[in-house]
Design an enzyme around this catalytic site. Structure first.
Site, PDB file in Angstrom:
ATOM      1  CB  THR A   1     -24.610  35.899  47.422  1.00 14.15           C
ATOM      2  OG1 THR A   1     -24.386  34.872  48.393  1.00 14.15           O
ATOM      3  CG2 THR A   1     -24.393  37.253  48.047  1.00 14.15           C
TER       4      THR A   1
ATOM      5  CE1 TYR B   1     -26.103  40.404  47.643  1.00  8.60           C
ATOM      6  CE2 TYR B   1     -24.393  42.022  47.194  1.00  8.60           C
ATOM      7  CZ  TYR B   1     -25.247  41.397  48.080  1.00  8.60           C
ATOM      8  OH  TYR B   1     -25.250  41.770  49.405  1.00  8.60           O
TER       9      TYR B   1
ATOM     10  N   GLY C   1     -20.639  47.603  53.507  1.00 10.65           N
ATOM     11  CA  GLY C   1     -19.498  46.912  52.917  1.00 10.65           C
ATOM     12  C   GLY C   1     -19.478  45.479  53.418  1.00 10.65           C
TER      13      GLY C   1
HETATM   14  N1  CAA Z   1     -10.465  40.569  40.086  1.00  4.45           N
HETATM   15  C1  CAA Z   1      -9.791  39.935  39.105  1.00  4.45           C
HETATM   16  N2  CAA Z   1      -9.747  38.624  38.979  1.00  4.45           N
HETATM   17  C2  CAA Z   1     -10.420  37.893  39.885  1.00  4.45           C
HETATM   18  C3  CAA Z   1     -11.152  38.494  40.940  1.00  4.45           C
HETATM   19  C4  CAA Z   1     -11.128  39.888  41.000  1.00  4.45           C
HETATM   20  N3  CAA Z   1     -11.786  40.532  41.986  1.00  4.45           N
HETATM   21  N4  CAA Z   1     -11.721  37.517  41.644  1.00  4.45           N
HETATM   22  C5  CAA Z   1     -11.362  36.342  41.088  1.00  4.45           C
HETATM   23  N5  CAA Z   1     -10.564  36.575  40.036  1.00  4.45           N
HETATM   24  C6  CAA Z   1      -9.940  35.601  39.159  1.00  4.45           C
HETATM   25  C7  CAA Z   1      -9.184  34.521  39.885  1.00  4.45           C
HETATM   26  O1  CAA Z   1      -7.895  34.949  40.218  1.00  4.45           O
HETATM   27  C8  CAA Z   1      -9.137  33.412  38.842  1.00  4.45           C
HETATM   28  O2  CAA Z   1      -8.169  33.726  37.899  1.00  4.45           O
HETATM   29  P1  CAA Z   1      -7.430  32.603  37.030  1.00  4.45           P
HETATM   30  O3  CAA Z   1      -8.505  31.877  36.258  1.00  4.45           O
HETATM   31  O4  CAA Z   1      -6.510  33.375  36.139  1.00  4.45           O
HETATM   32  O5  CAA Z   1      -6.747  31.728  38.028  1.00  4.45           O
HETATM   33  C9  CAA Z   1     -10.491  33.599  38.211  1.00  4.45           C
HETATM   34  O6  CAA Z   1     -10.947  34.906  38.484  1.00  4.45           O
HETATM   35  C10 CAA Z   1     -11.516  32.647  38.750  1.00  4.45           C
HETATM   36  O7  CAA Z   1     -12.432  32.624  37.756  1.00  4.45           O
HETATM   37  P2  CAA Z   1     -13.511  31.533  37.701  1.00  4.45           P
HETATM   38  O8  CAA Z   1     -14.115  31.581  36.345  1.00  4.45           O
HETATM   39  O9  CAA Z   1     -12.954  30.249  38.199  1.00  4.45           O
HETATM   40  O10 CAA Z   1     -14.507  32.107  38.757  1.00  4.45           O
HETATM   41  P3  CAA Z   1     -15.754  31.394  39.360  1.00  4.45           P
HETATM   42  O11 CAA Z   1     -16.879  31.410  38.414  1.00  4.45           O
HETATM   43  O12 CAA Z   1     -15.330  30.126  40.023  1.00  4.45           O
HETATM   44  O13 CAA Z   1     -16.085  32.452  40.463  1.00  4.45           O
HETATM   45  C11 CAA Z   1     -15.927  33.717  42.386  1.00  4.45           C
HETATM   46  C12 CAA Z   1     -15.224  32.741  41.477  1.00  4.45           C
HETATM   47  C13 CAA Z   1     -17.314  33.240  42.728  1.00  4.45           C
HETATM   48  C14 CAA Z   1     -16.040  35.070  41.721  1.00  4.45           C
HETATM   49  C15 CAA Z   1     -15.095  33.782  43.646  1.00  4.45           C
HETATM   50  O14 CAA Z   1     -13.887  34.382  43.325  1.00  4.45           O
HETATM   51  C16 CAA Z   1     -15.751  34.592  44.747  1.00  4.45           C
HETATM   52  O15 CAA Z   1     -16.517  34.087  45.536  1.00  4.45           O
HETATM   53  N6  CAA Z   1     -15.426  35.891  44.812  1.00  4.45           N
HETATM   54  C17 CAA Z   1     -15.995  36.769  45.864  1.00  4.45           C
HETATM   55  C18 CAA Z   1     -17.221  37.451  45.372  1.00  4.45           C
HETATM   56  C19 CAA Z   1     -17.691  38.370  46.455  1.00  4.45           C
HETATM   57  O16 CAA Z   1     -16.997  39.297  46.888  1.00  4.45           O
HETATM   58  N7  CAA Z   1     -18.912  38.156  46.929  1.00  4.45           N
HETATM   59  C20 CAA Z   1     -19.438  38.935  47.999  1.00  4.45           C
HETATM   60  C21 CAA Z   1     -20.273  38.045  48.877  1.00  4.45           C
HETATM   61  S1  CAA Z   1     -20.731  38.843  50.376  1.00  4.45           S
HETATM   62  C22 CAA Z   1     -21.861  39.947  49.886  1.00  4.45           C
HETATM   63  O17 CAA Z   1     -22.330  39.976  48.804  1.00  4.45           O
HETATM   64  C23 CAA Z   1     -22.301  40.929  50.929  1.00  4.45           C
HETATM   65  C24 CAA Z   1     -22.062  42.307  50.459  1.00  4.45           C
HETATM   66  O18 CAA Z   1     -23.022  42.972  50.114  1.00  4.45           O
HETATM   67  C25 CAA Z   1     -20.707  42.874  50.503  1.00  4.45           C
END
Ligand code: CAA
Length: 246
Positions: A91, A152, A183
């Site tokens: 990732t 991804y 998942g």
């Molecule tokens: N829905 C809506 N809003 C969301 C959100 C979502 N699912 N996730 C984050 N946000 C929002 C936050 O609340 C924040 O909002 P504010 O700016 O209003 O406070 C904003 O998005 C953050 O935005 P950024 O621009 O700061 O985001 P970033 O570029 O720093 O990225 C991120 C943050 C990397 C997306 C982080 O939230 C993250 O790691 N999320 C998880 C992603 C995920 O699920 N990855 C799976 C990894 S495991 C895997 O991949 C294995 C598999 O197959 C399942």
């Protein structure tokens, strides 16, 4: 049970290790690849301590020539690859407006282009022998998308497109090709998601917990089994009920 030779790419990872273990305990000869020799050797020793002898070969899945050499080396040591699990994956999570070209291509190369590189090196042999099992380890996020994972999700969705085309082309050669879409499973990859984000994700899982790597390995063993010969082009979604689309 017929003993087969299985190649599991990315075997040193969380889900990869569980697949290697499961297939080896079923009696198969299991091979995997590595990029980092030190990490790989420590892993090989840990598996050996469990009584599992893995045929470990150098090979970067993003490099087509390295994959061809890797498959040749495995076939010399353990015989023709009859089961292939395209499991290696990474990732580089970030929202798309911040994503660099490098983050995009790293993920597409490792997760999707690798399926071409490795499968291309084994497919002729499987067709000639008229038997094969190929499984792509995709993701729930290839099915539903995920905030922060445009790279991804694109690669993982692409893996299933690859599955269903290969399934059609190779059915008449006794080769089945399927996808498993895990998942959120308790591996280092998922544990690297910020805790507060992970807590929200876990709350969306009807079965109330992250998956276990063995639960994914169990599905791979089912798909690669001798008896599973009338199932091809399918996607097994194993996600605790987090996404029930079809
Ligand atoms: N829905 C809506 N809003 C969301 C959100 C979502 N699912 N996730 C984050 N946000 C929002 C936050 O609340 C924040 O909002 P504010 O700016 O209003 O406070 C904003 O998005 C953050 O935005 P950024 O621009 O700061 O985001 P970033 O570029 O720093 O990225 C991120 C943050 C990397 C997306 C982080 O939230 C993250 O790691 N999320 C998880 C992603 C995920 O699920 N990855 C799976 C990894 S495991 C895997 O991949 C294995 C598999 O197959 C399942």
């Amino acid at each position: 049970m017929t003993q087969r030779t299985a190649l599991v790419t990315g075997g040193t990872g969380g889900i990869g290790s569980a697949i290697v273990r499961y297939l080896a305990r079923q009696g198969h000869r299991v091979a995997s690849n590595y990029r980092d020799p030190d990490k790989a050797e420590a892993w090989r020793q840990a598996m050996a301590a469990e009584g599992i002898d893995v045929c470990l070969v150098a090979g970067d899945v993003t490099d087509p020539d390295a994959c061809a050499a890797m498959v040749r080396a495995i076939e010399e040591k353990c015989g023709p690859v009859e089961i292939l699990v395209n499991n290696a994956g990474i990732t580089r999570d970030t929202t798309f407006h911040k994503m660099t070209y490098q983050q995009w291509t790293d993920v597409i190369n490792t997760n999707l282009n690798a399926c071409f590189n490795v499968t291309r090196a084994v497919i002729d042999g499987m067709r000639a022998r008229k038997w094969g099992r190929i499984v792509q380890i995709s993701s729930i996020n290839g099915q539903k998308g995920q905030y922060g994972q445009a790279n991804y999700a694109a690669a993982k969705a692409g893996m299933h497109g690859f599955t269903i085309s290969l399934a059609q082309e190779n059915a008449k050669f006794g080769i089945t090709v399927n996808t498993v879409s895990p998942g959120y499973v308790a591996t280092d990859m998922v544990m690297a998601v910020p805790e507060e984000v992970r807590a929200k994700i876990e709350a969306q899982i009807p079965l109330g917990r992250l998956g276990k790597p063995e639960e994914i390995a169990h599905a791979v063993a089912f798909l690669t089994g001798e008896e599973t010969c009338w199932m091809t082009g399918a996607n097994l979604a194993i996600n605790g009920g987090q996404y029930m689309g079809w």
